[in-house]
Design an enzyme around this catalytic site. Structure first.
Site, PDB file in Angstrom:
ATOM      1  N   LYS A   1       8.377  14.890 -10.387  1.00 14.93           N
ATOM      2  CA  LYS A   1       9.059  13.654 -10.780  1.00 14.93           C
ATOM      3  C   LYS A   1       8.975  13.471 -12.293  1.00 14.93           C
ATOM      4  O   LYS A   1       7.903  13.554 -12.874  1.00 14.93           O
ATOM      5  CB  LYS A   1       8.416  12.471 -10.058  1.00 14.93           C
ATOM      6  CG  LYS A   1       8.594  12.508  -8.547  1.00 14.93           C
ATOM      7  CD  LYS A   1       7.825  11.401  -7.842  1.00 14.93           C
ATOM      8  CE  LYS A   1       6.339  11.677  -7.835  1.00 14.93           C
ATOM      9  NZ  LYS A   1       5.581  10.681  -7.020  1.00 14.93           N
TER      10      LYS A   1
ATOM     11  N   ASP B   1       6.707   5.580  -4.196  1.00 20.39           N
ATOM     12  CA  ASP B   1       6.649   5.537  -2.734  1.00 20.39           C
ATOM     13  C   ASP B   1       8.058   5.539  -2.157  1.00 20.39           C
ATOM     14  O   ASP B   1       8.326   6.183  -1.130  1.00 20.39           O
ATOM     15  CB  ASP B   1       5.887   4.290  -2.267  1.00 20.39           C
ATOM     16  CG  ASP B   1       4.489   4.225  -2.847  1.00 20.39           C
ATOM     17  OD1 ASP B   1       3.879   5.292  -3.051  1.00 20.39           O
ATOM     18  OD2 ASP B   1       4.008   3.106  -3.114  1.00 20.39           O
TER      19      ASP B   1
ATOM     20  N   GLY C   1       0.874  -1.164   0.000  1.00 19.09           N
ATOM     21  CA  GLY C   1       0.000   0.000   0.000  1.00 19.09           C
ATOM     22  C   GLY C   1       0.910   1.212   0.000  1.00 19.09           C
ATOM     23  O   GLY C   1       1.963   1.199   0.648  1.00 19.09           O
TER      24      GLY C   1
ATOM     25  N   GLU D   1       1.000   4.028   1.432  1.00 21.80           N
ATOM     26  CA  GLU D   1       1.336   4.663   2.702  1.00 21.80           C
ATOM     27  C   GLU D   1       2.284   3.811   3.538  1.00 21.80           C
ATOM     28  O   GLU D   1       3.246   4.324   4.124  1.00 21.80           O
ATOM     29  CB  GLU D   1       0.057   4.976   3.481  1.00 21.80           C
ATOM     30  CG  GLU D   1      -0.823   6.030   2.818  1.00 21.80           C
ATOM     31  CD  GLU D   1      -1.635   5.506   1.631  1.00 21.80           C
ATOM     32  OE1 GLU D   1      -2.108   6.324   0.835  1.00 21.80           O
ATOM     33  OE2 GLU D   1      -1.785   4.278   1.503  1.00 21.80           O
TER      34      GLU D   1
ATOM     35  N   GLY E   1      14.842  11.915 -13.755  1.00 25.97           N
ATOM     36  CA  GLY E   1      15.174  12.511 -12.474  1.00 25.97           C
ATOM     37  C   GLY E   1      14.006  13.315 -11.949  1.00 25.97           C
ATOM     38  O   GLY E   1      12.848  12.977 -12.188  1.00 25.97           O
TER      39      GLY E   1
ATOM     40  N   ALA F   1       8.015   2.518  -6.923  1.00 28.94           N
ATOM     41  CA  ALA F   1       9.152   3.427  -7.057  1.00 28.94           C
ATOM     42  C   ALA F   1       8.810   4.824  -6.531  1.00 28.94           C
ATOM     43  O   ALA F   1       9.628   5.473  -5.872  1.00 28.94           O
ATOM     44  CB  ALA F   1       9.598   3.510  -8.514  1.00 28.94           C
TER      45      ALA F   1
END
Length: 317
Positions: free
Chosen positions: A225, A258, A33, A35, A230, A256
């Site tokens: 992002k 997160d 998840g 979070e 980058g 990625a």
């Protein structure tokens, strides 16, 4: 807590073979998840993270809580719901370039999360509140829970970091998604959109224009992002670009973003400059893509430093 986050984590089932899921007969069970991915990423750098959520009173819920606790995340604010099940989803790896996700989370325990589940003292004791655009999409009560958490954070001067993390499948309409996400972005101190998410919210613009739109909307810091290229950062006083790290092969791209958020938060907790925090975030995000699973590739500080050292010749600064 150094950071508190709020949202749903589910049981994740991934076929043991690549290709269409209809032909799979064996699956690996993990948990993921957005979070808790961030919370686990932060704890691996030595910080304290807490997670607010609900799980079902079922075996998957028990295993999920045990897993998150085992990763060092505080689960004192996770409630068990005897009237709803723990959500789950499937990740279909058709190829390295084609990864698909299927949710089975409607009516889940976490979708019952509401303002009554948010304790003011828990938010007040944190340095950062991390929220994503996924949680308010789950239900009206989840939206109200996020609003309550933000209200407490602002009352106690807790820095709010917001990742839009747009999941179109969860919203009833694009118009509602844009309205709610921009509302939350306006309350956040730091916003972490991807370029495609900025386009979703504001339409087609140049990169710098997206930043000014987010800042005009209320954010103090915008970190845009740009995938494997980058990330750019913008404040009212400065802006810059931090290139990513080149890797040979992407195994699993999910998670990625997160990892990137965890890198930014942990860097800021260490009082690194914004540029250095983003460089760390780029490294963590790249490392996550090299491993199958959402959290399995999240590094500890020594692993990240070794990765950066090994790849620094491929990065121009």
């Amino acid at each position: 807590m150094d950071v508190v986050t709020i949202g749903e984590t589910m049981a994740l089932f991934t076929p043991d073979t690549t290709g269409k899921m209809r032909y799979a007969s064996q699956f690996s069970r993990k948990f993921a998840g957005a979070e808790t991915n961030v919370a686990i990423g932060v704890t691996r750098f030595g910080f304290k993270a807490g997670w607010i959520s609900r799980v079902g009173d079922d075996e998957l819920g028990k295993a999920l809580v045990s897993f998150v606790r085992g990763e060092g995340v505080d689960i004192s604010q996770v409630k068990t719901d005897s009237q709803a099940q723990t959500g789950l989803y499937f990740k279909e790896l058709r190829s390295e370039q084609d990864v698909r996700v299927y949710y089975y989370r409607a009516g889940s325990a976490a979708s019952k999360l509401g303002p009554m589940d948010i304790e003011e003292d828990y938010i007040a004791g944190a340095k950062y509140l991390h929220v994503t655009g996924i949680t308010p999409a789950l239900s009206e009560s989840c939206y109200q829970a996020v609003k309550q958490a933000i209200e407490y954070a602002k009352k106690h001067n807790v820095t709010i970091i917001f990742d839009p993390n747009i999941r179109e499948k969860l919203w009833e309409s694009k118009e509602k998604a844009k309205r709610v996400l921009l509302e939350i972005a306006a309350e956040a101190d730091i916003v972490l959109p991807g370029v495609s998410e900025a386009k979703y919210l504001f339409g087609e613009h140049e990169r710098d224009r997206y930043a000014s739109l987010f800042i005009g909307n209320g954010a103090e810091v915008v970190i845009l992002k740009e995938g494997s290229k980058g990330a750019s950062y913008f404040t009212k006083e400065e802006h810059g670009f931090v290139p990513s790290y080149q890797i040979d092969r992407v195994v699993d791209p999910i998670g990625a973003g997160d990892g990137f958020a965890a890198g930014v938060i942990s860097g800021l907790l260490e009082e690194l400059s914004l540029e250095k925090a983003i460089a760390r975030a780029n490294a963590v995000g790249a490392m996550v893509t090299m491993v199958n699973g959402d959290v399995e590739g999240l590094p500890e500080i020594e692993e990240m430093e070794r990765f950066v050292q090994d790849t620094k010749e491929d990065v121009s600064r």
